[in-house]
Design a protein around this motif. Structure first.
Motif, PDB file in Angstrom:
ATOM      1  N   LEU A   1       6.956  -0.258   2.739  1.00 51.43           N
ATOM      2  CA  LEU A   1       6.253  -0.114   1.460  1.00 51.43           C
ATOM      3  C   LEU A   1       7.002   0.804   0.508  1.00 51.43           C
ATOM      4  CD1 LEU A   1       2.482   0.327   2.423  1.00 51.43           C
ATOM      5  CD2 LEU A   1       3.626  -1.746   1.615  1.00 51.43           C
TER       6      LEU A   1
ATOM      7  N   LEU B   1       5.977   2.563  -3.163  1.00 48.56           N
ATOM      8  CA  LEU B   1       4.938   2.783  -4.158  1.00 48.56           C
ATOM      9  C   LEU B   1       5.590   3.256  -5.451  1.00 48.56           C
ATOM     10  CD1 LEU B   1       2.269   4.801  -2.109  1.00 48.56           C
ATOM     11  CD2 LEU B   1       2.744   2.346  -2.090  1.00 48.56           C
TER      12      LEU B   1
ATOM     13  N   GLN C   1      -0.619  -2.930 -12.696  1.00 46.65           N
ATOM     14  CA  GLN C   1      -0.871  -3.014 -11.256  1.00 46.65           C
ATOM     15  C   GLN C   1      -0.341  -4.338 -10.720  1.00 46.65           C
ATOM     16  OE1 GLN C   1      -5.114  -2.601 -10.759  1.00 46.65           O
ATOM     17  NE2 GLN C   1      -4.974  -0.421 -10.330  1.00 46.65           N
ATOM     18  N   ASN C   2       0.405  -4.275  -9.630  1.00 51.91           N
ATOM     19  CA  ASN C   2       0.800  -5.526  -8.986  1.00 51.91           C
ATOM     20  C   ASN C   2       1.370  -5.271  -7.587  1.00 51.91           C
ATOM     21  OD1 ASN C   2       3.325  -4.518  -9.581  1.00 51.91           O
ATOM     22  ND2 ASN C   2       4.141  -6.426 -10.388  1.00 51.91           N
ATOM     23  N   LYS C   3       1.535  -6.348  -6.876  1.00 54.81           N
ATOM     24  CA  LYS C   3       2.117  -6.304  -5.537  1.00 54.81           C
ATOM     25  C   LYS C   3       3.210  -7.357  -5.475  1.00 54.81           C
ATOM     26  CE  LYS C   3       0.923  -6.732  -0.593  1.00 54.81           C
ATOM     27  NZ  LYS C   3      -0.183  -6.912   0.374  1.00 54.81           N
TER      28      LYS C   3
ATOM     29  N   GLU D   1       5.889  -9.037  -2.768  1.00 50.62           N
ATOM     30  CA  GLU D   1       6.188  -9.159  -1.344  1.00 50.62           C
ATOM     31  C   GLU D   1       7.497  -9.918  -1.149  1.00 50.62           C
ATOM     32  OE1 GLU D   1       2.291  -9.398   1.198  1.00 50.62           O
ATOM     33  OE2 GLU D   1       2.087 -10.797  -0.496  1.00 50.62           O
TER      34      GLU D   1
ATOM     35  N   ALA E   1       6.981  -4.782   0.848  1.00 51.41           N
ATOM     36  CA  ALA E   1       6.148  -4.902  -0.351  1.00 51.41           C
ATOM     37  C   ALA E   1       6.360  -3.712  -1.280  1.00 51.41           C
ATOM     38  CB  ALA E   1       4.673  -4.996   0.027  1.00 51.41           C
TER      39      ALA E   1
ATOM     40  N   LEU F   1       4.189  -1.815  -4.193  1.00 52.27           N
ATOM     41  CA  LEU F   1       2.838  -1.674  -4.723  1.00 52.27           C
ATOM     42  C   LEU F   1       2.904  -0.799  -5.962  1.00 52.27           C
ATOM     43  CD1 LEU F   1       0.926  -0.926  -1.393  1.00 52.27           C
ATOM     44  CD2 LEU F   1       1.212  -3.147  -2.513  1.00 52.27           C
ATOM     45  N   ASN F   2       2.565  -1.371  -7.109  1.00 49.54           N
ATOM     46  CA  ASN F   2       2.534  -0.612  -8.347  1.00 49.54           C
ATOM     47  C   ASN F   2       1.097  -0.177  -8.600  1.00 49.54           C
ATOM     48  OD1 ASN F   2       2.449   0.148 -11.191  1.00 49.54           O
ATOM     49  ND2 ASN F   2       4.485  -0.762 -11.349  1.00 49.54           N
TER      50      ASN F   2
ATOM     51  N   GLU G   1      -3.706  -1.782   0.907  1.00 48.77           N
ATOM     52  CA  GLU G   1      -3.920  -1.307  -0.460  1.00 48.77           C
ATOM     53  C   GLU G   1      -5.219  -1.838  -1.080  1.00 48.77           C
ATOM     54  OE1 GLU G   1      -2.060  -5.309  -0.952  1.00 48.77           O
ATOM     55  OE2 GLU G   1      -1.679  -3.585   0.363  1.00 48.77           O
TER      56      GLU G   1
END
Length: 289
Positions: A156, A158, A165-167, A169, A174, A176-177, A206
């Motif tokens: 991950l 971050l 916001q987004n993910k 993959e 991944a 994660l924002n 998340e």
């Protein structure tokens, strides 16, 4: 175990407090902060004092954002070039001149990227923009995003910085924002964004959150503090972004620089005369506040 992840507060105290109230009500006492603590909002010291309160009472990790680099680099270069009553740099000038020695030391001690681990749960890479640069965007349409993911030693990453916001993959990894606490884009207005990580065995799961708060109260503070005069069109864009979730600042800045280049042959930030901000604003928004 649960952890709250907050990024891009930008000095929006109402939004910041709403996110913290939500997290504390869930009995979360561990926080990751991903940079850009101050920006275009009123009374920066109110936000900084709240940050220090949280740091002193809970488990916190802070990394540096591009805004912190702005303040630190501007100081190292003699604090010359930003102006009051200027849409390009007025809000930067305002926030910079609110900072104390305590604040500068706090920013200087932050790392740009860290790998953190809690107990036996998987480690996490945390940063503002990307693990390479505080101002680099990690976007799904960019090849460099996937290069960075391949090079990451953790599953991950971050981040913040994009205010979205987004993910993303890719090959069992991944990004994660967490989005933005203070100026959330694509949030349909009146929302502060952050993220909660919950333990799922040895991994993290998340949860993206949008918390509503009193946007008009924060807008009233802009006028109360005089930011509508200190940074006229930047302040107008802040109000539009708060109410609509539109990425209005960069949109208008690009248009103002385009106008400047057309009229003067070149345009180098931050030297953008106020008349081009006005022309760009009238073209894009007319009489809209």
């Amino acid at each position: 175990m649960e952890i709250a992840v907050l990024s891009d507060i930008h000095g929006n105290f109402e939004a910041f407090q709403a996110c913290m109230d939500y997290a504390l009500a869930r009995n979360i006492h561990t926080f990751l902060f991903l940079g850009d603590y101050l920006g275009e909002f009123a009374y920066p010291q109110r936000t900084m004092e709240y940050i220090y309160h949280i740091r002193d009472h809970y488990q916190c990790i802070f990394v540096r954002g591009n805004k912190e680099d702005y303040w630190l680099n501007y100081r190292r270069c003699g604090a010359q070039g930003w102006k009051q009553y200027d849409s390009t740099t007025g809000s930067l000038y305002y926030s910079y001149h609110s900072l104390t020695e305590k604040d500068f030391l706090f920013f200087e001690q932050m790392k740009a990227v860290e790998t953190v681990q809690f107990g036996d749960i998987e480690p996490i890479t945390i940063c503002h923009g990307s693990p390479r640069r505080v101002n680099e965007k990690l976007l799904p349409e960019m090849e460099t995003t996937y290069e960075i993911m391949e090079q990451s030693s953790t599953r991950l990453i971050l981040c913040g910085h994009t205010h979205i916001q987004n993910k993303i993959e890719y090959r069992e990894k991944a990004i994660l924002n967490a989005g933005s606490v203070g100026l959330a884009f694509h949030s349909k207005g009146a929302g502060a964004q952050f993220m909660i990580l919950s333990q799922d065995g040895s991994l993290w799961k998340e949860e993206f959150l949008t918390v509503h708060y009193d946007v008009e109260k924060e807008i009233a503070r802009l006028h109360e503090a005089g930011l509508d005069k200190m940074a006229p069109y930047w302040c107008k864009m802040t109000k539009i972004a708060l109410r609509t979730g539109e990425d209005s600042h960069s949109f208008l800045l690009d248009k103002a620089m385009e106008r400047c280049k057309q009229k003067q042959g070149k345009c180098v930030w931050p030297n953008i005369p106020e008349c081009y901000w006005e022309e760009a604003y009238q073209e894009l928004y007319g009489a809209i506040e």
